[in-house]
Design a protein around this motif. Structure first.
Motif, PDB file in Angstrom:
ATOM      1  N   MET A   1       0.852  -1.170   0.000  1.00  0.00           N
ATOM      2  CA  MET A   1       0.000   0.000   0.000  1.00  0.00           C
ATOM      3  C   MET A   1       0.893   1.227   0.000  1.00  0.00           C
ATOM      4  O   MET A   1       1.907   1.256   0.692  1.00  0.00           O
ATOM      5  CB  MET A   1      -0.903  -0.030   1.239  1.00  0.00           C
ATOM      6  N   THR A   2       0.526   2.216  -0.771  1.00  0.00           N
ATOM      7  CA  THR A   2       1.286   3.462  -0.769  1.00  0.00           C
ATOM      8  C   THR A   2       0.757   4.378   0.335  1.00  0.00           C
ATOM      9  O   THR A   2      -0.351   4.181   0.840  1.00  0.00           O
ATOM     10  CB  THR A   2       1.187   4.195  -2.114  1.00  0.00           C
ATOM     11  N   VAL A   9      -7.859   5.873   2.461  1.00  0.00           N
ATOM     12  CA  VAL A   9      -8.700   4.934   3.200  1.00  0.00           C
ATOM     13  C   VAL A   9      -8.873   5.410   4.643  1.00  0.00           C
ATOM     14  O   VAL A   9      -9.976   5.364   5.199  1.00  0.00           O
ATOM     15  CB  VAL A   9      -8.097   3.508   3.155  1.00  0.00           C
ATOM     16  N   LEU A  10      -7.802   5.900   5.254  1.00  0.00           N
ATOM     17  CA  LEU A  10      -7.864   6.371   6.637  1.00  0.00           C
ATOM     18  C   LEU A  10      -8.831   7.546   6.779  1.00  0.00           C
ATOM     19  O   LEU A  10      -9.610   7.596   7.739  1.00  0.00           O
ATOM     20  CB  LEU A  10      -6.472   6.760   7.140  1.00  0.00           C
ATOM     21  N   GLU A  11      -8.817   8.466   5.844  1.00  0.00           N
ATOM     22  CA  GLU A  11      -9.742   9.610   5.911  1.00  0.00           C
ATOM     23  C   GLU A  11     -11.194   9.161   5.841  1.00  0.00           C
ATOM     24  O   GLU A  11     -12.054   9.703   6.527  1.00  0.00           O
ATOM     25  CB  GLU A  11      -9.437  10.623   4.797  1.00  0.00           C
ATOM     26  N   LEU A  81      -6.020  -2.245   5.307  1.00  0.00           N
ATOM     27  CA  LEU A  81      -6.493  -1.274   6.296  1.00  0.00           C
ATOM     28  C   LEU A  81      -8.004  -1.374   6.364  1.00  0.00           C
ATOM     29  O   LEU A  81      -8.700  -1.068   5.393  1.00  0.00           O
ATOM     30  CB  LEU A  81      -6.074   0.155   5.912  1.00  0.00           C
ATOM     31  N   LEU A  82      -8.509  -1.849   7.502  1.00  0.00           N
ATOM     32  CA  LEU A  82      -9.934  -2.079   7.663  1.00  0.00           C
ATOM     33  C   LEU A  82     -10.464  -1.363   8.893  1.00  0.00           C
ATOM     34  O   LEU A  82      -9.771  -1.245   9.907  1.00  0.00           O
ATOM     35  CB  LEU A  82     -10.215  -3.580   7.804  1.00  0.00           C
ATOM     36  N   GLU A  83     -11.698  -0.942   8.808  1.00  0.00           N
ATOM     37  CA  GLU A  83     -12.375  -0.321   9.939  1.00  0.00           C
ATOM     38  C   GLU A  83     -12.832  -1.403  10.908  1.00  0.00           C
ATOM     39  O   GLU A  83     -13.298  -2.458  10.497  1.00  0.00           O
ATOM     40  CB  GLU A  83     -13.572   0.469   9.428  1.00  0.00           C
ATOM     41  N   VAL A  84     -12.696  -1.124  12.195  1.00  0.00           N
ATOM     42  CA  VAL A  84     -13.169  -2.039  13.231  1.00  0.00           C
ATOM     43  C   VAL A  84     -14.228  -1.310  14.029  1.00  0.00           C
ATOM     44  O   VAL A  84     -14.008  -0.194  14.497  1.00  0.00           O
ATOM     45  CB  VAL A  84     -12.014  -2.480  14.165  1.00  0.00           C
ATOM     46  N   SER A  85     -15.368  -1.920  14.178  1.00  0.00           N
ATOM     47  CA  SER A  85     -16.436  -1.322  14.969  1.00  0.00           C
ATOM     48  C   SER A  85     -16.121  -1.545  16.436  1.00  0.00           C
ATOM     49  O   SER A  85     -15.819  -2.658  16.864  1.00  0.00           O
ATOM     50  CB  SER A  85     -17.773  -1.961  14.622  1.00  0.00           C
ATOM     51  N   ASP A  86     -16.183  -0.467  17.226  1.00  0.00           N
ATOM     52  CA  ASP A  86     -15.931  -0.615  18.662  1.00  0.00           C
ATOM     53  C   ASP A  86     -17.232  -0.748  19.446  1.00  0.00           C
ATOM     54  O   ASP A  86     -17.229  -0.682  20.656  1.00  0.00           O
ATOM     55  CB  ASP A  86     -15.095   0.551  19.200  1.00  0.00           C
ATOM     56  N   ARG A  87     -18.313  -0.976  18.726  1.00  0.00           N
ATOM     57  CA  ARG A  87     -19.589  -1.147  19.407  1.00  0.00           C
ATOM     58  C   ARG A  87     -19.670  -2.547  19.997  1.00  0.00           C
ATOM     59  O   ARG A  87     -19.419  -3.538  19.333  1.00  0.00           O
ATOM     60  CB  ARG A  87     -20.732  -0.935  18.421  1.00  0.00           C
TER      61      ARG A  87
END
Length: 96
Positions: A1-2, A9-11, A81-87
């Motif tokens: 990943m560059t 992706v982070l934004e 890079l993946l989003e993790v739900s903290d719910r």
């Protein structure tokens, strides 16, 4: 990943979670790290304005954050890079 791909992706993850320190999962060929993004440093010198290199610092969430783990952005897989739900379900809903 560059570095540019990572930042894009982070934004998007930051926007969805509504925080500058989102909870993410970062996968490289040799390990997977999960935690909050603490810092991102990208080489943006005049010599390399589009450098693929950078370091992301991930900290373990909690009342007392755990140790920081540093991952080189160039080592992150293309879809790493993946989003993790903290719910988490409420304790009352679990019958506790």
């Amino acid at each position: 990943m560059t570095a540019e791909q990572f930042e894009t992706v982070l934004e998007e993850i930051r926007r969805r979670q509504g925080t500058s320190r989102p909870l993410v999962r970062v996968a490289t060929a040799s390990r997977t790290v999960q935690g909050r993004v603490a810092d991102l440093v990208v080489d943006r010198t005049d010599r390399c304005p589009h450098s693929p290199f950078g370091i992301v610092s991930i900290e373990q969430p909690g009342l007392v954050p755990g140790p920081m783990i540093h991952v080189q952005v160039a080592e992150i897989l293309a879809d790493g890079l993946l989003e993790v739900s903290d719910r988490r379900p409420a304790l009352a809903g679990l019958g506790v």
